[in-house]
Scaffold this motif. Structure first.
Motif, PDB file in Angstrom:
ATOM      1  N   THR A   1       0.755  -1.365  -0.155  1.00 54.12           N
ATOM      2  CA  THR A   1      -0.046  -0.096  -0.201  1.00 54.12           C
ATOM      3  C   THR A   1       0.930   1.187  -0.025  1.00 54.12           C
ATOM      4  OG1 THR A   1      -0.034   0.137   2.356  1.00 54.12           O
ATOM      5  CG2 THR A   1      -1.911  -1.034   1.172  1.00 54.12           C
ATOM      6  N   ALA A   2       2.128   1.009   0.148  1.00 48.01           N
ATOM      7  CA  ALA A   2       3.050   2.367   0.112  1.00 48.01           C
ATOM      8  C   ALA A   2       2.958   3.028  -0.991  1.00 48.01           C
ATOM      9  CB  ALA A   2       4.424   1.811   0.414  1.00 48.01           C
ATOM     10  N   ASP A   3       2.809   2.593  -2.099  1.00 48.63           N
ATOM     11  CA  ASP A   3       2.886   3.138  -3.541  1.00 48.63           C
ATOM     12  C   ASP A   3       1.489   4.011  -3.669  1.00 48.63           C
ATOM     13  OD1 ASP A   3       5.265   2.461  -4.413  1.00 48.63           O
ATOM     14  OD2 ASP A   3       4.454   0.463  -5.149  1.00 48.63           O
ATOM     15  N   LEU A   4       0.422   3.485  -2.882  1.00 47.33           N
ATOM     16  CA  LEU A   4      -0.931   4.067  -3.105  1.00 47.33           C
ATOM     17  C   LEU A   4      -0.953   5.277  -2.318  1.00 47.33           C
ATOM     18  CD1 LEU A   4      -3.049   0.841  -2.973  1.00 47.33           C
ATOM     19  CD2 LEU A   4      -3.080   2.436  -4.808  1.00 47.33           C
ATOM     20  N   TYR A   5      -0.110   5.380  -1.097  1.00 48.89           N
ATOM     21  CA  TYR A   5      -0.103   6.452  -0.144  1.00 48.89           C
ATOM     22  C   TYR A   5       0.884   7.735  -1.081  1.00 48.89           C
ATOM     23  CZ  TYR A   5      -1.776   4.047   3.663  1.00 48.89           C
ATOM     24  OH  TYR A   5      -2.643   3.216   4.465  1.00 48.89           O
ATOM     25  N   SER A   6       1.640   7.248  -1.796  1.00 47.08           N
ATOM     26  CA  SER A   6       2.571   8.125  -2.519  1.00 47.08           C
ATOM     27  C   SER A   6       1.669   8.573  -3.527  1.00 47.08           C
ATOM     28  CB  SER A   6       3.699   7.395  -3.262  1.00 47.08           C
ATOM     29  OG  SER A   6       4.646   6.719  -1.940  1.00 47.08           O
ATOM     30  N   LEU A   7       0.835   7.952  -4.253  1.00 49.59           N
ATOM     31  CA  LEU A   7       0.083   8.345  -5.391  1.00 49.59           C
ATOM     32  C   LEU A   7      -1.118   9.406  -4.732  1.00 49.59           C
ATOM     33  CD1 LEU A   7      -0.647   5.070  -7.115  1.00 49.59           C
ATOM     34  CD2 LEU A   7       0.504   6.930  -8.202  1.00 49.59           C
ATOM     35  N   PHE A   8      -1.610   9.020  -3.628  1.00 52.57           N
ATOM     36  CA  PHE A   8      -2.488  10.152  -3.134  1.00 52.57           C
ATOM     37  C   PHE A   8      -1.682  11.380  -2.722  1.00 52.57           C
ATOM     38  CE2 PHE A   8      -4.893   5.849  -1.345  1.00 52.57           C
ATOM     39  CZ  PHE A   8      -5.483   5.911  -2.713  1.00 52.57           C
ATOM     40  N   CYS A   9      -0.604  11.237  -2.204  1.00 52.87           N
ATOM     41  CA  CYS A   9       0.178  12.583  -2.083  1.00 52.87           C
ATOM     42  C   CYS A   9       0.484  13.073  -3.174  1.00 52.87           C
ATOM     43  CB  CYS A   9       1.217  12.331  -1.215  1.00 52.87           C
ATOM     44  SG  CYS A   9       1.033  11.751   0.269  1.00 52.87           S
ATOM     45  N   GLY A  10       0.779  12.468  -4.418  1.00 51.59           N
ATOM     46  CA  GLY A  10       1.073  13.102  -5.703  1.00 51.59           C
ATOM     47  C   GLY A  10      -0.010  13.760  -6.342  1.00 51.59           C
ATOM     48  N   LEU A  11      -1.064  13.283  -6.032  1.00 57.57           N
ATOM     49  CA  LEU A  11      -2.455  14.155  -6.493  1.00 57.57           C
ATOM     50  C   LEU A  11      -2.544  15.538  -6.267  1.00 57.57           C
ATOM     51  CD1 LEU A  11      -5.250  11.567  -5.738  1.00 57.57           C
ATOM     52  CD2 LEU A  11      -4.102  11.888  -8.003  1.00 57.57           C
ATOM     53  N   PHE A  12      -1.917  15.960  -4.974  1.00 59.36           N
ATOM     54  CA  PHE A  12      -1.799  17.489  -4.565  1.00 59.36           C
ATOM     55  C   PHE A  12      -0.469  17.988  -4.858  1.00 59.36           C
ATOM     56  CE2 PHE A  12      -4.688  14.786  -1.808  1.00 59.36           C
ATOM     57  CZ  PHE A  12      -5.908  15.462  -2.092  1.00 59.36           C
ATOM     58  N   LEU A  13       0.587  17.022  -4.507  1.00 54.70           N
ATOM     59  CA  LEU A  13       1.957  17.776  -4.828  1.00 54.70           C
ATOM     60  C   LEU A  13       2.493  17.577  -6.161  1.00 54.70           C
ATOM     61  CD1 LEU A  13       3.648  15.881  -1.570  1.00 54.70           C
ATOM     62  CD2 LEU A  13       2.643  18.308  -1.777  1.00 54.70           C
ATOM     63  N   PHE A  14       2.218  16.656  -6.881  1.00 57.61           N
ATOM     64  CA  PHE A  14       2.618  16.761  -8.420  1.00 57.61           C
ATOM     65  C   PHE A  14       1.599  16.608  -9.399  1.00 57.61           C
ATOM     66  CE2 PHE A  14       5.772  14.036  -5.413  1.00 57.61           C
ATOM     67  CZ  PHE A  14       6.561  15.073  -5.432  1.00 57.61           C
ATOM     68  N   GLN A  15       0.407  16.919  -9.129  1.00 52.57           N
ATOM     69  CA  GLN A  15      -0.698  17.000 -10.030  1.00 52.57           C
ATOM     70  C   GLN A  15      -0.816  15.653 -10.676  1.00 52.57           C
ATOM     71  OE1 GLN A  15       1.335  19.853  -9.811  1.00 52.57           O
ATOM     72  NE2 GLN A  15       0.005  20.388  -8.398  1.00 52.57           N
ATOM     73  N   TYR A  16      -0.725  14.478 -10.013  1.00 53.76           N
ATOM     74  CA  TYR A  16      -1.026  13.169 -10.600  1.00 53.76           C
ATOM     75  C   TYR A  16      -2.410  13.112 -11.184  1.00 53.76           C
ATOM     76  CZ  TYR A  16       3.452  11.284  -9.155  1.00 53.76           C
ATOM     77  OH  TYR A  16       4.880  11.217  -8.951  1.00 53.76           O
ATOM     78  N   LYS A  17      -2.716  12.431 -12.242  1.00 53.71           N
ATOM     79  CA  LYS A  17      -4.104  12.068 -12.648  1.00 53.71           C
ATOM     80  C   LYS A  17      -4.899  11.085 -11.661  1.00 53.71           C
ATOM     81  CE  LYS A  17      -3.460  13.362 -17.456  1.00 53.71           C
ATOM     82  NZ  LYS A  17      -3.853  12.833 -18.727  1.00 53.71           N
ATOM     83  N   PHE A  18      -6.120  11.288 -11.276  1.00 52.69           N
ATOM     84  CA  PHE A  18      -6.706  10.129 -10.363  1.00 52.69           C
ATOM     85  C   PHE A  18      -7.669   9.208 -11.199  1.00 52.69           C
ATOM     86  CE2 PHE A  18     -10.605   8.922  -8.059  1.00 52.69           C
ATOM     87  CZ  PHE A  18      -9.867   8.312  -6.766  1.00 52.69           C
ATOM     88  N   SER A  19      -7.553   8.172 -10.711  1.00 51.35           N
ATOM     89  CA  SER A  19      -8.355   6.936 -11.194  1.00 51.35           C
ATOM     90  C   SER A  19      -8.861   6.138 -10.044  1.00 51.35           C
ATOM     91  CB  SER A  19      -7.415   5.946 -12.164  1.00 51.35           C
ATOM     92  OG  SER A  19      -8.232   4.933 -12.486  1.00 51.35           O
ATOM     93  N   GLY A  20     -10.287   5.781 -10.573  1.00 49.05           N
ATOM     94  CA  GLY A  20     -11.034   4.867  -9.306  1.00 49.05           C
ATOM     95  C   GLY A  20     -10.243   3.543  -8.943  1.00 49.05           C
ATOM     96  N   LEU A  21      -9.656   3.161 -10.123  1.00 51.67           N
ATOM     97  CA  LEU A  21      -8.850   1.803  -9.710  1.00 51.67           C
ATOM     98  C   LEU A  21      -7.686   1.983  -8.636  1.00 51.67           C
ATOM     99  CD1 LEU A  21      -7.930   0.489 -13.314  1.00 51.67           C
ATOM    100  CD2 LEU A  21      -9.678  -0.277 -11.523  1.00 51.67           C
ATOM    101  N   TYR A  22      -7.229   3.154  -8.255  1.00 50.18           N
ATOM    102  CA  TYR A  22      -6.435   3.339  -7.103  1.00 50.18           C
ATOM    103  C   TYR A  22      -7.147   2.861  -5.815  1.00 50.18           C
ATOM    104  CZ  TYR A  22      -2.954   5.749 -10.117  1.00 50.18           C
ATOM    105  OH  TYR A  22      -2.257   6.274 -11.212  1.00 50.18           O
ATOM    106  N   LEU A  23      -8.321   3.413  -5.608  1.00 48.02           N
ATOM    107  CA  LEU A  23      -9.120   3.047  -4.292  1.00 48.02           C
ATOM    108  C   LEU A  23      -9.344   1.723  -4.370  1.00 48.02           C
ATOM    109  CD1 LEU A  23     -11.567   6.147  -4.347  1.00 48.02           C
ATOM    110  CD2 LEU A  23      -9.628   5.528  -2.738  1.00 48.02           C
ATOM    111  N   LEU A  24     -10.109   1.436  -5.597  1.00 45.21           N
ATOM    112  CA  LEU A  24     -10.220  -0.321  -5.556  1.00 45.21           C
ATOM    113  C   LEU A  24      -9.157  -1.205  -5.285  1.00 45.21           C
ATOM    114  CD1 LEU A  24     -12.094  -2.547  -6.613  1.00 45.21           C
ATOM    115  CD2 LEU A  24     -11.402  -2.110  -8.850  1.00 45.21           C
ATOM    116  N   SER A  25      -8.008  -0.921  -5.895  1.00 42.43           N
ATOM    117  CA  SER A  25      -6.684  -1.480  -5.472  1.00 42.43           C
ATOM    118  C   SER A  25      -6.212  -1.448  -4.018  1.00 42.43           C
ATOM    119  CB  SER A  25      -5.588  -1.137  -6.522  1.00 42.43           C
ATOM    120  OG  SER A  25      -5.200   0.321  -6.118  1.00 42.43           O
ATOM    121  N   PHE A  26      -6.566  -0.103  -3.477  1.00 40.92           N
ATOM    122  CA  PHE A  26      -6.220  -0.196  -1.939  1.00 40.92           C
ATOM    123  C   PHE A  26      -6.995  -1.161  -1.157  1.00 40.92           C
ATOM    124  CE2 PHE A  26      -6.933   1.760   2.162  1.00 40.92           C
ATOM    125  CZ  PHE A  26      -5.627   2.017   2.563  1.00 40.92           C
TER     126      PHE A  26
END
Length: 387
Positions: free
Chosen positions: A297-322
Motif C-alpha cells: 500500500t506504500a505506492d498508493l499513499y505516494s500516489l494520493f500525495c502526488g495528486l496534490f503535490l505533483f498533479q497526478y491524474k486520479f483513477s477510481g482503480l487506485y481506491l479499488l486496488s487499496f
C-alpha cells in the motif's frame, strides 16, 4: 411364601441428559472473530510502515527532480550512521553476552554478509529508476513476496495454509489494479534505453530484500532487535561509506547545498531511520512475508500525495486496488501459520544428559508449535514415538 425382602420392586429411573442445542455462529459473530483487536492493530502497524516508505519516496523524488541530487548511496549512508549512533553504541555499553565485542566474536561474518545484502538491495532498486519504467518497478518489486515465502518455508520451516496463498494472490491482484491505473492515466516515469537492465536490477534488488527480511525475522524472534539494528549500523555505515567514496563522491560535490536540501535530507533520514527501527517490531509480531504484503500500500499513499503535490491524474482503480490489498491482508491474517520444527524449542525438550529411569523406550520428535499470523504462539505438547 415369598420372603419379605423379595416383595419390594426396585425401580431405577435413569436421567437422560437433555441434548445440547448447538447453533452455528452468525455472520456478525464470525466477522467479529476475524476483525478482532489484534488484527486491526497489526493492519495499523503495517500501514505505519507504508507511510514511512511514502515519506522516503517523496523526499527522494524532490531531491532527484527539483534539486538534481542523485545520491542514493549517501542517503543510505546517513541512515546507517544514525543506526550506528543509537543501536551500535547501545550494544557497546552493554555487559555480558549481549555486548558488542561478544556478538562480533561469535557472528561477525554473518552480520557482515547481511549488511552487504541490505546495502546492495537499496542501491539496486534505486538505480533501476534510471533504466526502466515505474510500472515495471512496481510489478517486479513484488518478487520480494515469493522470495520471502520460499525462504520462510525452507529455512524458517513455516508452513502455510490455502487461505494464506489466497491472501497473497488477492494482494498481488490489488497491486495489478494499481499498475493498470498507472497505464490508464499515462503515469510512465523513468523511461530509458536499457529497460532490460533496469528490470534485472529490480529483480536482483527484490531478491536481496527477501533474503534480508527473512534473516531479520529470524534474528528479532530468536536473538534481539537491538542486536540486529546495531550490527546493521556497524557494517552498513562501514561498507556504504566505502561505496560512497568510490562511486558517488563526485555527485555529492555537485549538490547545491541550502536549507531546503538540508531539510529534505533530514526528512529522508528520519523516515528511513523510523522504518528500520519500527520494522523489526512488526516483523516480530507477524512475519517477513506479512510485512512485505502490508508494504504494497506504500505506492498508493505516494500516489494520493502526488495528486496534490505533483498533479497526478486520479483513477477510481487506485481506491479499488487499496481495498483489494487490504482484503488480501485480512485473508492472510485470518488463519495461523504452522512451524514444522522449531530447533530452539526442541532443545528445551531434549535432555540427553539426564536420562529418565523406568520409562518406555521413547524417541522424542520435534515439538509441534503453531504461530498465528499475528505472532501469537500456541504451545502444544511435543510428539513422541514409542520404539
Amino acid at each position: 411364601m415369598i420372603p419379605e425382602h423379595q416383595n419390594h420392586v426396585v425401580t431405577t429411573i435413569e436421567t437422560i441428559p437433555s441434548e445440547t442445542v448447538t447453533t452455528s455462529p452468525t455472520l456478525f459473530q464470525r466477522m467479529r472473530k476475524v476483525f478482532n483487536r489484534e488484527l486491526l492493530l497489526t493492519l495499523a502497524l503495517g500501514q505505519v510502515l507504508s507511510l514511512l516508505i511514502c515519506g522516503i519516496g517523496l523526499t527522494s523524488k524532490y531531491l532527484a527532480t527539483d534539486y538534481h541530487a542523485n545520491t542514493p548511496v549517501f542517503q543510505s549512508f546517513l541512515n546507517y550512521i544514525l543506526l550506528f549512533l543509537v543501536y551500535t553504541t547501545t550494544l557497546a555499553v552493554r555487559q555480558g553476552e549481549e555486548n558488542l565485542l561478544a556478538i562480533l566474536k561469535r557472528r561477525w561474518w554473518k552480520y557482515m554478509i547481511l549488511g552487504l545484502i541490505d546495502i546492495e538491495a537499496n542501491y539496486l532498486v534505486i538505480k533501476a529508476y534510471q533504466y526502466t519504467t515505474l510500472t515495471s518497478i512496481q510489478l517486479l518489486d513484488c518478487f520480494v513476496i515469493p522470495v520471502a515465502l520460499l525462504l520462510s518455508w525452507f529455512f524458517l520451516l513455516v508452513r502455510y495454509k490455502v487461505v494464506h496463498f489466497v491472501g497473497v494472490g488477492v494482494c498481488l491482484l490489488g497491486m495489478g489494479c494499481m499498475v493498470g491505473a498507472d497505464v490508464l492515466v499515462g503515469r510512465q516515469q523513468g523511461l530509458g534505453d536499457h529497460k532490460l537492465l533496469g528490470d534485472l536490477l529490480v529483480l536482483a534488488g527484490a531478491t536481496l530484500y527477501g533474503i534480508s527480511n527473512v534473516c531479520e525475522e529470524f534474528i528479532v524472534k530468536n536473538l534481539s532487535r537491538v542486536e540486529f539494528l546495531g550490527m546493521m549500523g556497524l557494517f552498513g555505515s562501514f561498507f556504504s561509506g566505502i561505496q560512497l567514496a568510490i562511486m558517488e563522491h563526485k555527485e555529492l560535490l555537485k549538490v547545491q547545498w541550502d536549507w531546503q536540501i538540508g531539510l529534505l535530507y533530514i526528512g529522508f533520514s528520519a523516515c528511513m531511520f523510523g522504518l528500520y527501527s519500527f520494522m523489526p517490531v512488526v516483523i516480530k509480531r507477524t512475519s517477513a512475508t506479512a510485512v512485505n504484503l502490508s508494504l504494497l500500500t506504500a505506492d498508493l499513499y505516494s500516489l494520493f500525495c502526488g495528486l496534490f503535490l505533483f498533479q497526478y491524474k486520479f483513477s477510481g482503480l487506485y481506491l479499488l486496488s487499496f481495498f483489494i490489498i487490504l482484503l488480501g491482508l485480512v485473508l492472510y491474517y485470518s488463519s495461523s501459520t504452522y512451524v514444522a520444527q522449531d530447533p530452539l524449542v526442541y532443545k528445551q525438550f531434549r535432555n540427553a544428559g539426564n536420562p529418565v529411569p523406568d520409562t518406555p523406550n521413547v524417541e522424542p520428535l520435534e515439538p509441534s508449535v503453531t504461530y498465528s499470523s499475528l505472532g501469537q504462539e500456541i504451545e502444544e505438547e511435543p510428539r513422541v514415538r514409542v520404539a
